[in-house]
Design an enzyme around this catalytic site. Structure first.
Site, short mmCIF file in Angstrom:
data_model
loop_
_atom_site.label_atom_id
_atom_site.label_comp_id
_atom_site.label_asym_id
_atom_site.label_seq_id
_atom_site.Cartn_x
_atom_site.Cartn_y
_atom_site.Cartn_z
N HIS A 164 2.06 -0.28 -4.93
CA HIS A 164 1.83 -1.60 -4.94
C HIS A 164 1.02 -2.21 -3.64
O HIS A 164 1.20 -1.58 -2.55
CB HIS A 164 3.04 -2.43 -5.21
CG HIS A 164 4.21 -1.98 -4.18
ND1 HIS A 164 4.90 -1.17 -4.36
CD2 HIS A 164 4.56 -2.80 -3.20
CE1 HIS A 164 5.78 -1.31 -3.35
NE2 HIS A 164 5.74 -2.37 -2.65
N ILE A 181 5.90 6.67 0.18
CA ILE A 181 4.55 7.36 -0.27
C ILE A 181 3.33 6.53 -0.18
O ILE A 181 3.27 5.46 -0.91
CB ILE A 181 4.79 8.03 -1.57
CG1 ILE A 181 6.07 8.92 -1.74
CG2 ILE A 181 3.70 8.83 -1.87
CD1 ILE A 181 6.62 9.14 -3.09
N GLY A 218 0.82 -1.15 -0.19
CA GLY A 218 0.08 -0.07 -0.06
C GLY A 218 0.96 1.17 0.11
O GLY A 218 0.65 2.36 0.64
N HIS A 219 1.74 1.57 -0.77
CA HIS A 219 2.82 2.43 -1.03
C HIS A 219 3.54 2.22 -1.91
O HIS A 219 3.55 1.36 -2.82
CB HIS A 219 3.80 2.49 0.48
CG HIS A 219 4.73 1.04 0.69
ND1 HIS A 219 4.33 0.12 1.07
CD2 HIS A 219 5.76 0.85 -0.03
CE1 HIS A 219 5.15 -0.66 1.28
NE2 HIS A 219 6.11 -0.40 0.36
N ARG A 220 4.36 3.54 -2.25
CA ARG A 220 5.36 3.33 -3.35
C ARG A 220 6.55 4.30 -2.77
O ARG A 220 6.65 4.38 -1.36
CB ARG A 220 4.89 4.42 -4.54
CG ARG A 220 4.32 5.46 -4.47
CD ARG A 220 3.76 6.29 -5.64
NE ARG A 220 2.87 7.34 -5.47
CZ ARG A 220 3.26 8.61 -5.75
NH1 ARG A 220 4.20 8.88 -6.37
NH2 ARG A 220 2.49 9.61 -5.72
#
Length: 122
Positions: free
Chosen positions: A91, A116, A44-46
């Site tokens: 992702h 992020i 749940g981030h990049r």
């Protein structure tokens, strides 16, 4: 955008040997693995800088990816398949089988400021 590569594997009567050498497009600074996952969604981030290579060593999982333009879902279910995630790739990992072990190679040491969490708007 995320992309998959096939890792060189040698197979004979003794079993399989998979090699990760000169194929991951970055120097590896950190390795971690995820296992024992229930029905939770991981990730749940990049990132600002970190590139990653995800390999499901055992079992399977799916990885949803969005790079700001294109969305894809990748099934990782063989230990010789590697998913390369670029920093811009937001992702999520999910649908882990009970025996899944997802190993991730990272180009950077852990830095909370590199994450992020806000997804791209569709």
């Amino acid at each position: 955008m995320a992309f998959q590569i096939d890792l060189k594997t040698f197979t004979d009567s003794r079993g399989n040997l998979t090699v990760i050498e000169k194929i991951v497009p970055f120097d590896v600074k950190r390795i971690f693995y995820i296992y024992g996952v229930n029905d939770a969604i991981r990730g749940g981030h990049r990132h600002h800088n970190t590139r990653q290579a995800a390999i499901c060593l055992q079992g399977s999982c799916e990885i949803y990816n969005h790079d700001g333009n294109k969305e894809d879902t990748f099934l990782l279910n063989v230990p010789h398949n590697c998913l390369i995630l670029e920093p811009k790739d937001w992702h999520q990992m999910y649908n882990f089988t009970s025996d899944a072990i997802l190993m991730v190679l990272a180009s950077e040491y852990f830095d909370a400021q590199d994450y992020i969490y806000e997804p791209y708007t569709k």
